[in-house]
Structure formats: C-alpha cells, structure tokens
Design an enzyme around this catalytic site. Structure first.
Site: not given
Ligand code: IVH
Length: 663
Positions: A34, A80-81, A109, A111, A113, A219, A283, A307, A401, A404, A419, A424
């Site tokens: 590569y 956000s969710l 899916e 989640k 972090d 995603y 979803k 969560k 330390c 030593c 130290c 040491c």
């Molecule tokens: S879907 C409208 N899918 O979780 C759709 N979010 O608490 C919104 N996250 O801000 C997001 N894995 O940063 C989705 N498989 C996943 C995820 C995911 C992590 C995060 C994402 C979002 C936060 C919501």
C-alpha cells in the site's frame, strides 16, 4: 505511460484499498504494498503539481492551521432524539406510532457514543463537513474530517448534491492510548470517548486530528436529488454501496418485541464492541410512514433512543497506591474492594491526579462510585460523603517521590506531580535509553537490551556510572563478546566529546528537546551557567516558554541531578559549547529549509550547524524562507521554492556559505 493515466489508476487502486482496509475491514494487500502505491502517487503528483485534486487519496492531511472554525447554517436542522430509559417507555413509543402508522416495522441501530456530523458531497466529491452545533448552525470541520480514513473523499454517485449524516467516534483502544499518552505528559485526560472525539475534531490544526484515529459510522441520507429510497434498510444499503462505513450491527425488526430482543442482546454484547455505545436507536423503517408522523421542534416522532442504564457500581476505597511511572509522573491508583463491573472484576482504578481527588472529594475509606471510562479504564467517579463515619483519611499529593524520595515537582499548566531525578530507579532505564540515543549522546551499541542488563544487574545505578564501565564487567554480560565490549567503551569515550547541546538534550529535561537545547546553548555555553538560571531570565531566551523555563529550573534544583552533572564532569565529559557566544550570531534571522539528501552531512547535522550559528530550520517553505538547501532527490519543497522564488542552494553552495560565514 501518460502520467495522468497512471495517476488515475493509482488513485482508483488506493481508494479501493482504503475502502477494503478502513470500511470493510478486509485488506487485500500488505501495508508495504500500500505504501508503495501511495509513494508512487505522491511522487507523480509532486512532479506534476497541477494534477493534484482535493479528492486524491494523497490529500487527506494538508489542510492549514486555522484561526477559528467557520459557522455554517444547516440546510436542514439536525434533529436530536427523544430518550427512552426503559422497555416500558419503548412500548409507549410503539403505541404512539401504531395509532398513526400501519407498517410498523423498525430498524434497530446501535447508538454510537460520538459526535454528530453532516457531510456534503457535490458531484461525488466531499466538499463540506459540519458539526451538529445547536442543530441549526454548526461548525465547518471539513479539513479535519478529511483526515478520517473511513470517510470517502469521493463517493460512487456523481449527483450534484448528496448530504448524509452520521457519527464520528473514537474507538476504545485509541481512547485508552490517547489518555495514557496524556497522562504520561502530565495533561488532563478525556472523560470519555465522546469528549475525546469532540476534542479531536475541534482542533484548529488538522494534523492533530489526523494523529488521533477517529472513525465514522454513517446512518442517514439527508438529501439527494432524485431521491428514490423508501426505507431505512435500503438507505443503509445505499450508503454502504457509496463507500461509507455503515454499522453492520443494525437489524431489521418486524415489531417492537424484536427491538427488545435486539436491545437485550447488545446490552450484553456492548463490552465486546471496539467502540462505545450508550444505547439503541429505534427508527421506523418506512419513510412514507415517517412523513405521516412528522416531528416536534427538536426531534422526530418516528424514532427514539433507548438509553442503556449507566454502568456504575458502589464499592469501598481501601487504599491509595502511589507509583512513579517511567516518565517520572507520580500517579495515584485506587485499591478497591473488588466489584464486578462492565464484564470484569475491578479491584484497582485510576484516580488520575491529585487535583481530581480533591475536586471529587475522595478519601481513603470512602464508599465510592466506580465506572469504566470508554468502557475500559476503571475510574473512581465520586465519593458518597453521606456514608462517612469519620474514619476516612484525606489523600494528599506526596512531597517526595515514592521510588527515590526526591522532592516532587509540579510544572505550570500540568496536573501531574513529577519526580525530576534523572537517576530515579523507576525511570533509570528510560533515562539511559534516551541518554544514549542518536539525537542525544549518540552512544553506538548502547541499546535498550544492554541497558536492561546493566540496570537489572545493578552495574549502572546512576547515569554517570556509564562512564565507569570496564571491559571485564561488560564482557561478562549476555550477548557481549570482548570485541563489542571494546567497541562500546570506545563509543562511550567518543561521546565524552559531544558539544554541550547534546548533553543538555541527553539529560531528558521535560519539554527540552534537541532544538531547545541548541537554542539554550547558544546563550549559555557552559553547563555551570544552568545552575544559576531563573525562570525570569530563561523566558527572555527566544522560543523558550514558561513551561520549559520552569522545567529547566526544577531540573537543576534537584540535588541528585547536580551531583550527576558534577560526576559527569569529573569523568571527563565536555560540558562546554564551542562557538556558543553572546554576540551576534552568524546566521541570525535566516530561515533555512532542508530537502533531499546531502552527501557529507545528515539532515539533522546540517540543522544543528545552522542552528548553532543562529539560523532557524523550518520544515516547510514559505515566502519567509531565506534559503532552501537541496541535496540529492529533493522533494516537493524544491518545487515550492522555485514557485515562490526562494533562493536554492546546492550542497557545494551551502558549504561555501558556511565557510564564508565561519571566515
Ligand atoms: S439518528 C433524526 N442513529 O444520537 C435522526 N443517531 O441522541 C437523528 N446517534 O444526535 C439521529 N448513533 O449524534 C441516529 N444510529 C444512530 C445514532 C445516532 C448515535 C447520536 C446522534 C444524535 C444522538 C441523538
């Protein structure tokens, strides 16, 4: 062959391998092969600078350091969710959905972090990357995102505009590596991989982001022309075909009970995954049904985040062990009543540093809450003061330390106590390896294996005892004949003549590398000068900052270091710098860039000479460069110099210049 054709071929080939390696986890060539392809591409591109395009796989790092991030409004708000913390709440979500939707199958899916990101591809090429920000306006982090290897710089479709969304994360192993590195440097560690990912992404210098192994999972297709996708399942497949990294654990679930099973399964498996997850995202699969449900101001009604419960346990802090690491950091470790946590039994946990202990009010004997940062590093999160009975003890930073007994120090801006004793026992091997290394005293034949033997057999207990070794002692060691013993003694003898800047480097003073040592010895040409230096005086020296100054002063304040230096002198080491002067230096104010191989000097030797004469050596060519010294087979810096009209010197001209200056 036409170079353009070859460049195209190489780019396609490298893209294919990048995808196999970083996205599919299924490489088909060796790293060496590569590298060869990449080197050939870089060489051809350097020879033909006009051919460089921003989607070339050679262009991942190359962005400049910026002053700040540009704010970018999102074309579509990044929602956000809502969260669910129990299966009951998930069932509630399902009930709400079934009132409106008919096809209520889901994609479940993981989640991830990390941090949310939106990516823009125009005509198939990555042109923008924006963080979520407040959902309405984000920050332009395109240059940093380009350094993430599993993000394609170019996708299959060449539609005018495709926008996708995903998560940038830091793998657990990288998180552990980075935090260890931070701890060894005396810096504050990241609390979790999400903070680490966010911190790494928000670097103004893309090369820092590049040095952290970030990765992505994509995603969501937010926008594209001629959008024909109708289901999340198909969207994930489409993303995969475009070359994105799509999490392979996502699962189609016929109904909510299958989602429960999925969540249960990953609650058990989460510790086996190489990245941290904090739950499961559920979803609705059908986009038509999503439309029906719509969204609130902040989040869609068709998705929810389940969560996972935080993995924390209560236990008792029995004792605190204080250790010195090989870099001199004095670090506290908690000894715990064993407790089972996130898949293992934990009886020791990191306390990181004494500031944190104070902040978190942790005492010996306390009931404490422990967890694993990034799912791997056991850590004491907090104490439970209500449970105290008065028998608890405060944990104070050690004045000395533990290995030593030298006085411990703390440098400006650092959280760690250190130290500073070069001898040491906890650090001696490291100190010796560095002392003998190429950039320091350059003692040929004195490598880590031999140092290991010398220290373990107590033949060398102090740096200066290196210079008391004799042939008999050495030839008794493993893998040492009398010939290599003599060679080593000669090398040691030779090293005594090194200029002072080498010795200063070799002492391994925190924050003082070979470059700072060269600067220092230009102003202080006798090691005795160093004994009387103050922070106030040192910060007046160009390029020497407060941190460096404090480090120098505390190093020379340590009695054992002074003693070692006196001993080194007594053993005949040179402790002076020739040519080091306080007057006008000959190459003062001149900036040099070196490229290609010189026949008589190595690059670092050439740099040393230039810097000793007051010049500066830089790694990149700009308008401010005074001279580019070009040896054999110069690289792209040569072209850049031509472009900018910077004076180029060949080896002979460079030598002549030095001679002239030296008179
Ligand atoms: S879907 C409208 N899918 O979780 C759709 N979010 O608490 C919104 N996250 O801000 C997001 N894995 O940063 C989705 N498989 C996943 C995820 C995911 C992590 C995060 C994402 C979002 C936060 C919501």
């Amino acid at each position: 062959m036409d170079f353009r054709k070859r460049i195209d071929e190489l780019r396609d080939e490298i893209r294919k391998h990048d995808n196999r390696y970083y996205v599919l986890d299924d490489p088909s060539i060796s790293d060496g092969e590569y590298d060869q392809l990449m080197q050939e591409l870089i060489r051809l591109e350097n020879e033909n600078p006009d051919s460089i395009t921003e989607d070339s796989p050679s262009q991942r790092v190359g962005g400049k350091v910026r002053e700040k991030f540009k704010a970018v409004p999102h074309r579509f708000p990044l929602l956000s969710l809502d969260n669910a913390f129990s299966f009951e709440e998930l069932r509630e979500f399902d009930r709400r959905i079934s009132k409106v939707a008919r096809d209520i199958s889901y994609m479940a899916e993981l989640k991830i972090d990390g941090v949310s990101i939106s990516l823009l591809y125009e005509n198939g090429i990555l042109t923008g990357a924006t963080t979520r920000g407040d959902g309405v306006v984000g920050e332009d982090v395109t240059a940093n995102i380009r350094t993430i290897k599993n993000i394609p710089l170019r996708i299959l479709t060449s539609l005018p505009r495709v926008e996708v969304r995903g998560e940038i994360y830091m793998p657990k192993r990288e998180f552990a590596r980075l935090n260890q590195e931070k701890e060894e440097k005396g810096e504050r560690v990241f609390a979790n991989p999400r903070n680490a990912a966010a911190g790494s992404l928000r670097q103004l210098d893309p090369s820092i982001t590049s040095s952290r192994a970030l990765a992505s999972f994509i995603y969501d297709v937010q926008y594209m022309e001629a959008y024909t996708l109708t289901k999340q399942k198909d969207a994930l497949q489409f993303l995969r075909e475009q070359g994105f990294a799509v999490n392979s654990e996502a699962r189609f679930c016929q109904d909510i009970s299958e989602v429960f099973a999925y969540a249960e399964e990953y609650l058990g498996k989460r510790h086996e995954l190489p990245y941290e997850i904090d739950g499961v995202v559920v979803k609705l699969n059908s986009f038509a049904e999503r439309e029906e449900l719509g969204q609130t101001a902040k989040s869609p009604r068709w998705a929810i985040a389940y969560k996972f419960p935080a993995e924390e346990k209560e236990t008792v802090l029995r004792a605190v062990e204080i250790n010195v690491g090989r870099t001199g950091i004095i670090a506290p470790t908690a000894i715990l009543e064993p407790v089972s946590l996130a898949g293992t039994t934990v009886s020791r946990a990191s306390l990181h540093n004494f500031d944190l202990i104070k902040e978190r009010d942790i005492r010996i004997g306390d009931a404490v809450i422990v967890h694993k940062a990034g799912d791997i590093i056991p850590e004491v999160l907090r104490s439970l003061p209500d449970k105290r009975d008065g028998s608890e003890h405060l944990i104070l930073p050690p004045a000395n330390c533990p290995a030593c007994n030298s006085q411990s120090f703390r440098l400006e801006g650092e959280v760690a106590y250190r130290c500073e004793n070069i001898n040491c026992p906890a650090q001696l091997k490291e100190s010796l390896v560095f002392f003998a290394s190429r950039e320091a005293m350059d003692i040929d034949g004195l490598g880590p294996a031999l140092i290991e033997q010398l220290v373990e057999n107590k033949i060398v207990n102090n740096i200066d005892e290196l210079y008391c070794l004799d042939e008999v002692q050495l030839s008794n060691l493993e893998r040492m004949g009398s010939k290599s013993a003599v060679n080593l003694l000669n090398a040691l003898e030779e090293s005594k003549k090194r200029p002072l800047n080498r010795l200063i480097t070799a002492l391994g003073i925190r924050h003082i590398g070979s470059k700072s040592a060269r600067i220092l010895t230009r102003y202080y040409s006798d090691i005795d000068d160093f004994f009387r230096l103050s922070v106030e005086e040192l910060i007046l020296v160009p390029d020497i900052g407060v941190k460096m100054a404090e480090s120098i002063v505390s190093f020379f304040a340590e009695a054992r270091n002074r003693e070692t230096i006196e001993n080194l002198k007594a053993r005949g080491l040179n402790t002076k710098q020739e040519g080091g002067s306080s007057g006008q230096l000959l190459l003062s104010g001149k900036t040099f860039v070196l490229t290609g191989a010189l026949s008589k000097l190595s690059r670092s030797q050439a740099a040393e000479i230039i810097e000793n004469m007051g010049g500066k050596v830089s790694s990149s060519v700009s308008k401010k460069t005074d001279y580019v010294v070009a040896g054999e087979e110069p690289g792209s810096k040569y072209d850049k110099a031509l472009q900018l009209g910077v004076k180029i010197l060949n080896e002979a001209e460079f030598e002549k210049m030095l001679e002239e200056y030296m008179g």
